[in-house]
Design an enzyme around this catalytic site. Sequence first.
Site, PDB file in Angstrom:
ATOM      1  N   LYS A 172       0.844  -1.191   0.000  1.00  0.00           N
ATOM      2  CA  LYS A 172       0.000   0.000   0.000  1.00  0.00           C
ATOM      3  C   LYS A 172       0.881   1.244   0.000  1.00  0.00           C
ATOM      4  CE  LYS A 172      -4.032  -1.968   0.281  1.00  0.00           C
ATOM      5  NZ  LYS A 172      -5.069  -1.745  -0.733  1.00  0.00           N
ATOM      6  N   ASP A 205      -0.367  -0.463  -4.583  1.00  0.00           N
ATOM      7  CA  ASP A 205      -1.763  -0.014  -4.599  1.00  0.00           C
ATOM      8  C   ASP A 205      -1.865   1.307  -3.854  1.00  0.00           C
ATOM      9  OD1 ASP A 205      -4.473   0.299  -4.515  1.00  0.00           O
ATOM     10  OD2 ASP A 205      -4.888  -1.598  -3.475  1.00  0.00           O
ATOM     11  N   GLU A 231      -1.649   0.342  -8.916  1.00  0.00           N
ATOM     12  CA  GLU A 231      -3.107   0.183  -8.781  1.00  0.00           C
ATOM     13  C   GLU A 231      -3.773   1.446  -8.241  1.00  0.00           C
ATOM     14  OE1 GLU A 231      -4.150  -3.560  -7.055  1.00  0.00           O
ATOM     15  OE2 GLU A 231      -5.906  -2.759  -5.998  1.00  0.00           O
ATOM     16  N   GLU A 257     -11.728  -1.859  -8.568  1.00  0.00           N
ATOM     17  CA  GLU A 257     -12.542  -2.258  -7.418  1.00  0.00           C
ATOM     18  C   GLU A 257     -13.608  -1.219  -7.078  1.00  0.00           C
ATOM     19  OE1 GLU A 257      -8.773  -2.036  -4.980  1.00  0.00           O
ATOM     20  OE2 GLU A 257     -10.178  -1.518  -3.407  1.00  0.00           O
ATOM     21  N   ASP A 279     -14.428  -6.641  -8.820  1.00  0.00           N
ATOM     22  CA  ASP A 279     -14.658  -7.470  -7.625  1.00  0.00           C
ATOM     23  C   ASP A 279     -16.083  -7.988  -7.721  1.00  0.00           C
ATOM     24  OD1 ASP A 279     -15.473  -8.305  -4.993  1.00  0.00           O
ATOM     25  OD2 ASP A 279     -13.753  -7.213  -4.162  1.00  0.00           O
ATOM     26  N   HIS A 306     -10.292  -8.182  -8.129  1.00  0.00           N
ATOM     27  CA  HIS A 306     -10.074  -7.732  -6.752  1.00  0.00           C
ATOM     28  C   HIS A 306     -10.872  -8.651  -5.827  1.00  0.00           C
ATOM     29  CE1 HIS A 306     -11.324  -5.226  -3.210  1.00  0.00           C
ATOM     30  NE2 HIS A 306     -10.064  -4.831  -3.262  1.00  0.00           N
ATOM     31  N   GLU A 331      -6.026 -12.594  -5.814  1.00  0.00           N
ATOM     32  CA  GLU A 331      -5.680 -11.665  -4.741  1.00  0.00           C
ATOM     33  C   GLU A 331      -5.988 -12.362  -3.417  1.00  0.00           C
ATOM     34  OE1 GLU A 331      -7.330  -7.697  -4.819  1.00  0.00           O
ATOM     35  OE2 GLU A 331      -6.048  -7.139  -3.132  1.00  0.00           O
TER      36      GLU A 331
END
Length: 383
Positions: A172, A205, A231, A257, A279, A306, A331
């Site tokens: 992240k 991400d 991402e 997502e 997702d 996702h 994922e």
Amino acid sequence: MIDVSVESVETIGLSATLEDRFGYAQEWVDSRSAVLVRIEADDGTVGWGECWGPVAGTREIVEEVLAPTILGENPLHVERLYDHLYDAGRATYQTVVPLPAISGLDIALWDLKGKLMDQPVSVLLGGREREEIRAYATGHYFRDTADLGVQYSEIADEAAANADRLGALKLKTGLSLLGYGPTEDVELVRRVRERVGDDVTMMVDANYAYTRREAREVGRRLDGLGVHWFEEPVAPEDIDGYASLRADLEVPIAGGECHTPTDFTRLFDVHGLDIAQPDVCIVGGLTPGRRIVTRAEEHGIDVVPHAWGTPVGLAASLHLIATVDREPWLEYDRSPNPIRDALTGPGITPDDGTVSIPSAPGLGVDVDLDAVADYRIDGGDER
Ligand SMILES: [Mg+2]
């Protein structure tokens, strides 16, 4: 044709408070939640689905607005029923349809159809391209500390453990949550790369932490660190920003997502994505998920769904993954989630970095509600 109809729709709202909160660019996460959907047909067959959390709102929309649309209908017609659910949502709210609510119903109808036809959902979605899939670890969230050194070293420790186990992981960025910025974000990625080595597949991400200008600068530096994809660099609404970054940067751009089916069409049309990440618990279920895969493949765009939910959502994601042409990834969420852990049992876990795609009829998962009894949020009836 099999003569069955939907007899009942039930929602199970689940929420678990976490011992320690964790953060990503947009917020601190202090609880995990999900809405499971249980559909029973008049012959006693049961199908399970999952809606992306939270429980509030979604449960009422499923039970009061959407369920009447499918009661009495034959679940074999799931794709048509999805269209009816979408229309019912739009007609009721006159705006963006509550897609997570539709997702749980659509997934449960697919599970039901698979069980009625004695086939795995992936076979009914178009056919299985594979029996197992490589997994990458999602986690590496921000710790609840202002000490940047502790932040860096704890995340690097977590990444090293995931690298050993799976060989692929996603970091992240967006330390703006803690008052830092893009410079510290890139330093975090650099330190983790240094720790895990160049052979580990590493994604980043941002959860739309950046302006276009910041994203362009961060993206250039991520490319130099061998990042596999970048991402959600900018806000989901900034479709043109996705296209602009993809044109300017070498690092592949991923996202989806937070996007609707029509957003994906726009993103594909403006060449805004290298990797599409629908997702199935958010975008409306497996029906729109599979349609997005078809459109992505027509545009030469990879699909890596996702996934961040319980084993029900994970199984649904695996069935979509089974149908994708070019080899995607699973994922595999390693962040704290007591609901997921309680429901997992011996089910979906990686073995040598890969996960088997369920092959039993339907989604191929069992749901043990006793295991999550402590996390149930009581609804308006006896539950
Ligand atoms: Mg993400």
